[in-house]
Design a protein around this motif. Structure first.
Motif, short mmCIF file in Angstrom:
data_model
loop_
_atom_site.label_atom_id
_atom_site.label_comp_id
_atom_site.label_asym_id
_atom_site.label_seq_id
_atom_site.Cartn_x
_atom_site.Cartn_y
_atom_site.Cartn_z
N TYR A 78 0.63 -1.04 0.01
CA TYR A 78 -0.10 -0.11 0.11
C TYR A 78 0.78 1.20 0.01
O TYR A 78 2.02 1.24 0.35
CB TYR A 78 -0.89 0.09 1.22
N ASN A 104 2.06 -5.07 3.80
CA ASN A 104 1.05 -5.52 4.24
C ASN A 104 0.88 -7.20 4.43
O ASN A 104 1.37 -7.70 3.19
CB ASN A 104 -0.18 -5.09 4.04
N ARG A 152 -4.40 6.15 2.41
CA ARG A 152 -3.72 4.98 2.05
C ARG A 152 -4.38 4.21 0.92
O ARG A 152 -5.85 4.27 1.15
CB ARG A 152 -3.45 4.18 3.23
N GLU A 153 -3.70 3.78 0.23
CA GLU A 153 -4.44 3.14 -1.11
C GLU A 153 -3.57 1.96 -1.44
O GLU A 153 -2.16 1.76 -1.06
CB GLU A 153 -4.33 4.18 -2.24
N LEU A 154 -4.35 0.98 -2.10
CA LEU A 154 -3.87 -0.28 -2.54
C LEU A 154 -2.93 -0.03 -3.77
O LEU A 154 -3.32 0.51 -4.40
CB LEU A 154 -4.71 -1.33 -2.62
#
Length: 119
Positions: free
Chosen positions: A37, A96, A45-47
């Motif tokens: 991310y 992650n 927050r972005e994937l």
């Protein structure tokens, strides 16, 4: 418990490449999915990309064709190869790992590594 440590961030010019690594340790036997991310200043927050234990991948539209996620299960490491970098890729990149949990999946996060792309 699961621990993640990222490495490989830095400063690069637009059009350049970087390779991020994320080493996973601890209770990793039940980890099935991992990913990257990112969070830019003032943004959520972005994937970026995810990969399952079996190797299935998923990418954000903004990085498709430029970034490649991979994993080495023997080394408990996940990688993010970033090519053709753009200034808008500048962000803190966070690793992650997640596994089944009840009532929702359990997520583990690294501290992050800074990627800065200059124009």
């Amino acid at each position: 418990q699961v621990q993640l440590v990222e490495s490989g961030g830095g400063l690069v010019q637009a059009g350049g490449s970087l390779r991020l690594s994320c080493a996973v340790s601890g209770s990793i036997s039940s980890i099935d999915a991992m990913g990257w991310y990112r969070q830019a200043p003032g943004k959520e927050r972005e994937l970026v990309a995810t990969i399952t234990r079996g190797g299935s991948t998923n990418y954000a539209d903004s990085v498709k064709g430029r970034f490649t996620i991979s994993r080495d299960n023997a080394k408990n490491t996940v990688y993010l190869q970033m090519n053709s970098l753009k200034p808008e890729d500048t962000a803190v990149y966070v690793c992650n790992a997640n596994k089944w949990g009840w009532p929702q999946r359990l997520h583990y996060w690294g501290p992050g590594t800074q990627v800065t792309v200059s124009s």
